[in-house]
Write an enzyme that holds these catalytic residues in place. Sequence first.
Site, PDB file in Angstrom:
ATOM      1  N   ASP A   1     108.082  22.297  37.356  1.00  0.00           N
ATOM      2  CA  ASP A   1     108.034  23.401  38.314  1.00  0.00           C
ATOM      3  C   ASP A   1     106.700  24.112  38.079  1.00  0.00           C
ATOM      4  O   ASP A   1     106.482  24.713  37.029  1.00  0.00           O
ATOM      5  CB  ASP A   1     109.218  24.339  38.039  1.00  0.00           C
ATOM      6  CG  ASP A   1     109.203  25.556  38.958  1.00  0.00           C
ATOM      7  OD1 ASP A   1     108.189  25.752  39.673  1.00  0.00           O
ATOM      8  OD2 ASP A   1     110.196  26.303  38.954  1.00  0.00           O
ATOM      9  N   VAL A   2     105.800  24.019  39.070  1.00  0.00           N
ATOM     10  CA  VAL A   2     104.447  24.549  38.841  1.00  0.00           C
ATOM     11  C   VAL A   2     104.406  26.070  38.761  1.00  0.00           C
ATOM     12  O   VAL A   2     103.377  26.640  38.396  1.00  0.00           O
ATOM     13  CB  VAL A   2     103.444  24.082  39.925  1.00  0.00           C
ATOM     14  CG1 VAL A   2     103.053  22.636  39.715  1.00  0.00           C
ATOM     15  CG2 VAL A   2     103.971  24.338  41.320  1.00  0.00           C
TER      16      VAL A   2
ATOM     17  N   LYS B   1      98.211  30.641  51.582  1.00  0.00           N
ATOM     18  CA  LYS B   1      97.216  29.559  51.609  1.00  0.00           C
ATOM     19  C   LYS B   1      95.805  30.140  51.719  1.00  0.00           C
ATOM     20  O   LYS B   1      94.861  29.606  51.134  1.00  0.00           O
ATOM     21  CB  LYS B   1      97.500  28.602  52.777  1.00  0.00           C
ATOM     22  CG  LYS B   1      98.671  27.662  52.528  1.00  0.00           C
ATOM     23  CD  LYS B   1      98.338  26.651  51.434  1.00  0.00           C
ATOM     24  CE  LYS B   1      99.407  25.565  51.326  1.00  0.00           C
ATOM     25  NZ  LYS B   1      99.103  24.594  50.256  1.00  0.00           N
TER      26      LYS B   1
ATOM     27  N   ASP C   1     106.081  16.899  40.396  1.00  0.00           N
ATOM     28  CA  ASP C   1     106.825  17.559  41.472  1.00  0.00           C
ATOM     29  C   ASP C   1     108.082  18.144  40.849  1.00  0.00           C
ATOM     30  O   ASP C   1     108.552  17.679  39.812  1.00  0.00           O
ATOM     31  CB  ASP C   1     107.194  16.553  42.571  1.00  0.00           C
ATOM     32  CG  ASP C   1     107.491  17.249  43.894  1.00  0.00           C
ATOM     33  OD1 ASP C   1     106.644  17.168  44.805  1.00  0.00           O
ATOM     34  OD2 ASP C   1     108.561  17.896  44.006  1.00  0.00           O
TER      35      ASP C   1
ATOM     36  N   ASN D   1      98.468  20.809  45.220  1.00  0.00           N
ATOM     37  CA  ASN D   1      98.972  20.410  46.528  1.00  0.00           C
ATOM     38  C   ASN D   1     100.379  20.940  46.776  1.00  0.00           C
ATOM     39  O   ASN D   1     100.837  20.996  47.909  1.00  0.00           O
ATOM     40  CB  ASN D   1      98.941  18.868  46.610  1.00  0.00           C
ATOM     41  CG  ASN D   1      99.712  18.325  47.788  1.00  0.00           C
ATOM     42  OD1 ASN D   1      99.322  18.538  48.919  1.00  0.00           O
ATOM     43  ND2 ASN D   1     100.825  17.648  47.527  1.00  0.00           N
TER      44      ASN D   1
ATOM     45  N   TYR E   1     103.319  31.736  54.422  1.00  0.00           N
ATOM     46  CA  TYR E   1     102.572  30.497  54.218  1.00  0.00           C
ATOM     47  C   TYR E   1     101.082  30.715  54.476  1.00  0.00           C
ATOM     48  O   TYR E   1     100.231  30.393  53.641  1.00  0.00           O
ATOM     49  CB  TYR E   1     103.123  29.412  55.156  1.00  0.00           C
ATOM     50  CG  TYR E   1     102.490  28.059  54.945  1.00  0.00           C
ATOM     51  CD1 TYR E   1     102.915  27.219  53.925  1.00  0.00           C
ATOM     52  CD2 TYR E   1     101.462  27.612  55.780  1.00  0.00           C
ATOM     53  CE1 TYR E   1     102.330  25.979  53.725  1.00  0.00           C
ATOM     54  CE2 TYR E   1     100.872  26.375  55.589  1.00  0.00           C
ATOM     55  CZ  TYR E   1     101.313  25.555  54.566  1.00  0.00           C
ATOM     56  OH  TYR E   1     100.733  24.341  54.380  1.00  0.00           O
TER      57      TYR E   1
END
Length: 698
Positions: free
Chosen positions: A493-494, A590, A468, A520, A586
Amino acid sequence: MPSRWNDDEARAACAQFAAAGELVALRVYTSRLLGGDDTLVLHGGGNTSVKTTRRDLLGRDVEVLCVKGSGWDLGDIEPPGLPAVRLDVLRELRALDQLRDEDMVNAVRGALLDATAPNPSVEALLHAFLPHAFVDHTHANAILALTDQPDPERHVRAALGDDVLVLPWIMPGFPLAKAVADAYDARPDCVGIVLARHGLFTFGDDARQSYERTIELVDRAQRYIDRQLGGAPAMLSAELGPSPLDERERALELALPVLRGACAEAKHGAPGGWQRVVTSVRTDDELAAFGLHERARELCAQNPITPDHVIRTKGHYLYLAREDWRSPDRTRRLVAEFELGYRRYWEQSARRVSPDLMLSPKPVVAVLAGVGLAALHPTSKGARIAADIAAHTLRVKAQAHALGDYVALSDDELAEMEYWPLEMRKLGKAALPELAGQVALVTGAAGAIGCGIAEVLLERGACCVLTDVDAERLRVVEQRLGAGARVHAAVADVTDEAQVEAVFAAAARAFGGVDVVVPNAGVAHVSAIERMDKQAFARVFDVNTTSTMVVLQQAARVFRAQQTGGCVVLQASKNVFAPGANFSAYSASKAAALQLARIAALEFAEMGVRVNSVNADAVFGDDDVPSQLWQLVGPDRMQARGMDAAQLRDYYRERSLLKQSVTPRHVGEAVAWFAAQRTPTTGAVLPVDGGLPEAFPR
Ligand SMILES: [Zn+2]
């Protein structure tokens, strides 16, 4: 090696365990002294006893042997770990010429004062047949370096003098108990007995005497070795030094996924048809250098320093030279050759003792030249135990080699121990948990859903890499999960490709690779399209969509190295099918991520990897680990509907068909179900939303 006996501590133990009686209390105390030194015993090895009396139900004093029970470790033993057995019953058995193992176990169990106590040690008779109040048995490294030689007696005699007896290798159980008792009767003035290629027994009239005789003899052995080796380093030293530390880390990242994949065992009913393993590594300088020595390959292919270890590590270790672990093909070929070697050993030596069962032929310990060693086992505990034993084993083998020549038990002798029912019993019969050996990587793990997913996966036996961007929240989750060695947390940090790569590298170092990948991490931005800030919109896509693509790329790289399939479970959203106004960034990001997952399902199928998605809705979490998404959008929703926080939760529950709140654990259950791979399913979407008709997948 100094004695660690301390009068104050001994008195404290007597006070702490007063209810068990002073003799048992002191037995606990010195057992812990032995168990606390890993050069004397390791992980449940060794055993100790005390002879004392107990009052029976009729008020009579009965002579008993309190001897280590199975499942206890000397390092933290307590009085219940020393079950009491009627001594007269045990002593009478000495009159027999032979005693079958089953009959011995039955007779000893039948003589327990407490019928519910754990099984007494397989050496209970040996302890009973010796006359002393206290008997201590260890597998001390220094003693093994002396006896694991072509002539087991020569160095022992020179090091320990004539105070000790030396017996050849004898199978533990009744034959060893008889042999030790007979040898002792012929030399009742001895202070200890060395069992060749096995370990040391000492005895005494009190706890301190017996313990200090062990210490004294091991100390003599150690001093002798030091004198003989002239202060040379204990470990083999090669001309080439070990690789620098950061190079060792890179090597693990490269080699472990390949090795781990090659060591997974095809198993019907296991997830994806594989019983996977996790790794535990040791990379200190000595171990890293060991593999570079010219004799390293040969020493890896010799049997254990003491036979007890075989059930934890197998007889031989896999040896990988630098050019081997650098090449996936060579690594896989050498694992296959190791398996052939094990099958040969089973045919030639083990089949006669175990005609119907061959244990897994895969290596448990691998030595990587210049890097160190890696142990591989379906449980992280099993891997850690094997790695600890292997680290000690390599040191002892190196010392024995330096002293003369390392000679262990023969294959026939080892097979008798490896397939001895009383030895196999030590491993327990409990079935492995469903996800044992699996490594899961969860991004956005500091949020409510990420935490719920990790919680369920850990319960099913998986190891988890949690990542995370929020270090503070990640710490909270890590503490809450409290899973110790099965959790590895990595702040990242993805949206930064290099950081994602680093997380996968950390997973390889921690557990050997990854099998279950759960993208996720997600963020949201509340805004009408008319007023949308383009940068905020791009930022949401960066986290929710592009980072998913980067995670999929890294996952594919590891899956390809492992060659054992795998599974991806994307956290999409109910919004994919039922979007909301003012929530375009969002919902659209998604939806794009879900489409990405479906395409990954198409592309990854040839690797045996399944890619599925979960659409959750209204997962609020709790006060400790709240949903960050709801912290963001909640106030807006409350304002729009004129509700407080509790009313908002009720509202979402009541609008679902099942009138049920959705918890983070519900999402975790869905991920665990996909991870178990019980059905041939890929490209699917599973709603976890209480039932929302407008969000039915289509
Ligand atoms: Zn032993």
